[in-house]
Write an enzyme that holds these catalytic residues in place. Structure first.
Site, PDB file in Angstrom:
ATOM      1  NE  ARG A   1     -21.163   3.202  20.903  1.00 12.90           N
ATOM      2  CZ  ARG A   1     -21.176   4.476  21.045  1.00 12.90           C
ATOM      3  NH1 ARG A   1     -21.707   5.130  21.437  1.00 12.90           N
ATOM      4  NH2 ARG A   1     -20.201   4.976  20.010  1.00 12.90           N
TER       5      ARG A   1
ATOM      6  CE1 TYR B   1     -23.692  -2.173  16.243  1.00 15.07           C
ATOM      7  CE2 TYR B   1     -23.814  -0.811  18.305  1.00 15.07           C
ATOM      8  CZ  TYR B   1     -23.183  -1.517  17.043  1.00 15.07           C
ATOM      9  OH  TYR B   1     -21.759  -1.002  17.011  1.00 15.07           O
TER      10      TYR B   1
ATOM     11  CE  LYS C   1     -16.749   0.715  23.508  1.00 20.84           C
ATOM     12  NZ  LYS C   1     -17.088   0.876  22.425  1.00 20.84           N
TER      13      LYS C   1
ATOM     14  CG  HIS D   1     -13.462   4.096  24.135  1.00 21.19           C
ATOM     15  ND1 HIS D   1     -14.121   4.984  23.219  1.00 21.19           N
ATOM     16  CD2 HIS D   1     -13.899   3.077  23.520  1.00 21.19           C
ATOM     17  CE1 HIS D   1     -14.582   4.310  22.261  1.00 21.19           C
ATOM     18  NE2 HIS D   1     -14.305   3.028  22.274  1.00 21.19           N
TER      19      HIS D   1
ATOM     20  CB  SER E   1     -17.072   5.032  18.188  1.00 20.33           C
ATOM     21  OG  SER E   1     -17.319   4.914  19.578  1.00 20.33           O
TER      22      SER E   1
ATOM     23  CG  ASP F   1     -13.571  -0.739  22.112  1.00 19.38           C
ATOM     24  OD1 ASP F   1     -13.402   0.307  21.080  1.00 19.38           O
ATOM     25  OD2 ASP F   1     -14.758  -1.016  22.595  1.00 19.38           O
TER      26      ASP F   1
ATOM     27  NE  ARG G   1     -18.903  -1.247  15.296  1.00 22.61           N
ATOM     28  CZ  ARG G   1     -18.166  -0.738  15.596  1.00 22.61           C
ATOM     29  NH1 ARG G   1     -17.208  -1.419  16.380  1.00 22.61           N
ATOM     30  NH2 ARG G   1     -18.026   0.544  15.691  1.00 22.61           N
TER      31      ARG G   1
ATOM     32  CG  ASN H   1      -1.013   5.706  11.724  1.00 20.60           C
ATOM     33  OD1 ASN H   1      -0.674   6.916  11.258  1.00 20.60           O
ATOM     34  ND2 ASN H   1      -2.030   5.447  12.113  1.00 20.60           N
TER      35      ASN H   1
END
Ligand code: GTP
Ligand code: SPV
Ligand code: MN
Length: 590
Positions: free
Chosen positions: A78, A206, A215, A235, A257, A284, A376, A503
């Site tokens: 981005r 991209y 986004k 987000h 991100s 996301d 990605r 976690n």
């Protein structure tokens, strides 16, 4: 100009047709292709993309339905410096966004787009953000000259006829216009017009710049609509924690991100957590709205994952590995001679020979990385072995906990809980994180990234904080708010916490807290866990290690409070007084 459809009829919707004609008149494509989202269309477009060299077929035995794409090497993340919020006044966009006057930006873009699709196909891509039939779902239409965008949007959203059906004769849809132009960074503008519910993106191919549902619509335009309509576009990943007794707790988490959302959303609990299960609603983005019962309900507007490849492996994220084993588009990873993909941190030894993300020969002796750090995968959520059935539920899921977390080598302990909603909003608003490869910038530098929304808030950030505070009045049973940090380092520069599946230990404490099952220690910064309240089975982690991980160092915190000034000064005019009081209270507790 010829028009193609693949099964779908050209919709009779007059508003949509008029807009498509207007764009065609400006960009003068050779043909117009209306996407219907069908399987046959996918095959047709994939074959065409291969013929054009946009996609490369991967080894179909190892990776069925998977394809490879290499982007222009100047176009891999981005670009926040070229991202604009075009509101009537600069004040509305606020000090954290680039602003341009709508009329000026429209004029500039119109000039760039004139004849931009000459000799090429213009694709019209209708899509839904949100499950079919959900009152929270929004319709978007993206016009693009990139076949790669069409194939990605097909994975990332509910695309095609389903969206035209939901739109019907209506005119309430987001207009997204995208052209790669000549992919020149000097002609790269990702422009948002919130008042017009419109997006124009040029000069990039991209993902985050061009998959306009993600986004651009779901966060920048979404946050603007949410403020006006009484909901929140965040987000955040959304996951479900299911206990051995079948008790389900829904959690949303905002990390910047490349700070662990996809990993956390698909977490596999350690073996000692027998009977506990994590399922994924989203990885996301969350759209959240108060429900009639006073709880905050969330949907994932997306239908796929656009995830970071490097670091993904069978130990860190086995569910992601299963998800991307088929029907996946890989972008900017490395290629092996047998048509497989590779990236730094994948399982096994690096291949003896490969082609790197730029197309150059690569060996383990090469100094450059084989895969771009922001390479990605695009994969359908249906591939996820732990996809929650709720991901398709139009009603969404009731959120019990909201987690904020950044990438911090120092200062921030593993986990703590806010004293209340306002304090939680303060924790989100003052969140800091080290910069990653997901955006162009200085890697590793700590910057304030409020609610992980710094690059994604479509209006004045100060007003966004006001919106967060005011939402409390609409939510009878607000989620509890927590802060986590998986990335604290010791003197040896190694992570203090194993992270990933472990976690779950933090998540269990959070679930126990929101269900009122466990005590906590009050500290200056919030409620923290005691060593004995964590489930430690299966992990050798001493009381001393935990103390170092949880340490609240007054010197570091004084610096932290000073660093917050940077943000506070920038936003001073619109900063809610509640946040100023919170800072004062923290400072006096310190
Ligand atoms: P975006 O798609 O950019 O929004 O990123 P994301 O927030 O989904 O991040 P993702 O889960 O893809 O993780 C990004 C990087 O962080 C990867 O390299 C992961 O290996 C690493 N990571 C994720 N979780 C952990 C963790 O618990 N500990 C450590 N040390 N690294 C982690
Ligand atoms: C992010 O950068 O937060 C992403 C990837 O999720 S992108 O879609 O490019 O924004
Ligand atoms: Mn993201």
């Amino acid at each position: 100009m010829s028009t193609t459809t693949f099964g779908a009829k050209i919709p009779a919707n007059p508003t949509l047709r008029a807009w498509v004609e207007e764009v065609a008149a400006l960009t003068t494509p050779e043909s117009i292709f209306w996407a219907d989202g069908s399987e046959a269309e996918k095959q047709h477009l994939t074959e065409q993309a291969i013929r054009q060299g946009v996609l490369q077929e991967l080894n179909q035995e190892k990776l069925p339905g998977c394809y490879y794409h290499r982007s222009n090497s100047n176009d891999v993340a981005r670009v926040e410096q070229f991202t604009f919020i075009c509101t009537p006044t600069k004040e509305e966009a606020g000090p954290t966004n680039n602003w341009a006057a709508p009329a000026e930006m429209y004029a500039k873009l119109r000039a760039l787009l004139e004849g931009a699709m000459r000799g090429r196909t213009m694709y019209v891509v209708p899509y839904l953000m949100g499950p079919k039939g959900s009152p929270m779902t929004k319709v978007g239409v993206e016009i693009t000259d990139s076949i790669y965008v069409v194939l990605n949007m097909r994975i990332m959203s509910r695309m095609g006829q389903v969206a035209l059906d939901q739109l019907g004769q209506g005119s309430d849809f987001n207009r997204g216009l995208h052209s790669v132009l000549d992919c020149n960074p000097e002609r790269r503008f990702i422009s948002h017009f919130p008042q017009d519910n419109a997006i124009i993106s040029v000069g990039s191919g991209y993902g985050g710049n061009v998959l306009l549902g993600k986004k651009c619509l779901a966060l920048r335009i979404g946050s603007y609509l949410g403020r006006n309509q009484g909901w929140m576009a965040e987000h955040m990943l959304i996951l479900c924690v299911e206990s051995p007794a079948g008790e389900k707790t829904y959690v949303a988490a905002a990390f910047p991100s490349a700070c662990g959302k996809t990993n956390f959303a698909m977490l596999i609990p350690p073996a000692s957590f027998e009977g506990w299960k994590i399922t994924t609603i989203g990885d996301d983005i969350a759209w959240m709205k108060p429900g009639a019962d006073g709880r905050l309900y969330a949907i994932n507007p997306e239908a796929g994952y656009f995830g970071v490849a490097p670091g993904t492996n069978l130990r860190s994220n086995p569910n992601a590995m299963a998800t991307i084993a088929r029907d996946t588009i890989y972008t900017n990873v490395a290629l092996t001679p047998d048509g497989d993909v590779w990236w730094e941190g994948k399982d096994g030894e690096p291949p003896a020979q490969a082609t790197d993300w730029k197309g150059a020969p690569w060996t383990p002796a090469s100094r450059e990385k084989a895969a771009h750090p922001n390479s990605r995968f695009t994969a359908p959520m249906g591939n996820n072995p732990v996809l929650a059935p709720e991901a398709d539920d139009p009603a969404g899921v009731p959120i019990s906990a909201i987690i904020f977390g950044g990438r911090r080598a120092t200062t921030m302990p593993l986990v703590f809980q806010s004293f209340n909603w306002i304090h939680g909003v303060y924790l989100g608003a003052t969140m800091g994180s080290e910069m990653t490869a997901a955006a162009a910038g200085t890697l590793g530098e700590v910057r304030r990234d409020p609610m992980a929304m710094l690059p994604f808030c479509g209006y004045n950030m100060g007003e966004y904080f006001h919106h967060w505070l005011s939402m409390r009045k609409q939510i009878g049973e607000p989620p509890q708010i927590f802060h986590v940090n998986w990335f604290r380092k010791g003197a040896d520069d190694k992570f203090l916490w194993p992270g990933f599946g472990d976690n779950m230990r933090v998540l269990k404490w959070i679930v126990d807290r929101v269900r009122g099952r466990v005590a906590a220690r009050e500290t200056a910064i919030g409620w923290t866990p005691r060593y004995e309240d964590f489930e430690w089975r299966g992990l050798d982690y001493t009381r001393e290690q935990f103390a170092e991980l949880m340490k609240i160092d007054p010197t570091e915190w004084r610096r932290e409070l000073m660093l917050q000034d940077e943000l506070y000064l920038k936003l001073y005019e619109r900063l809610p007084k509640e946040l100023i009081f919170q800072r004062e209270l923290l400072s006096s507790r310190m």
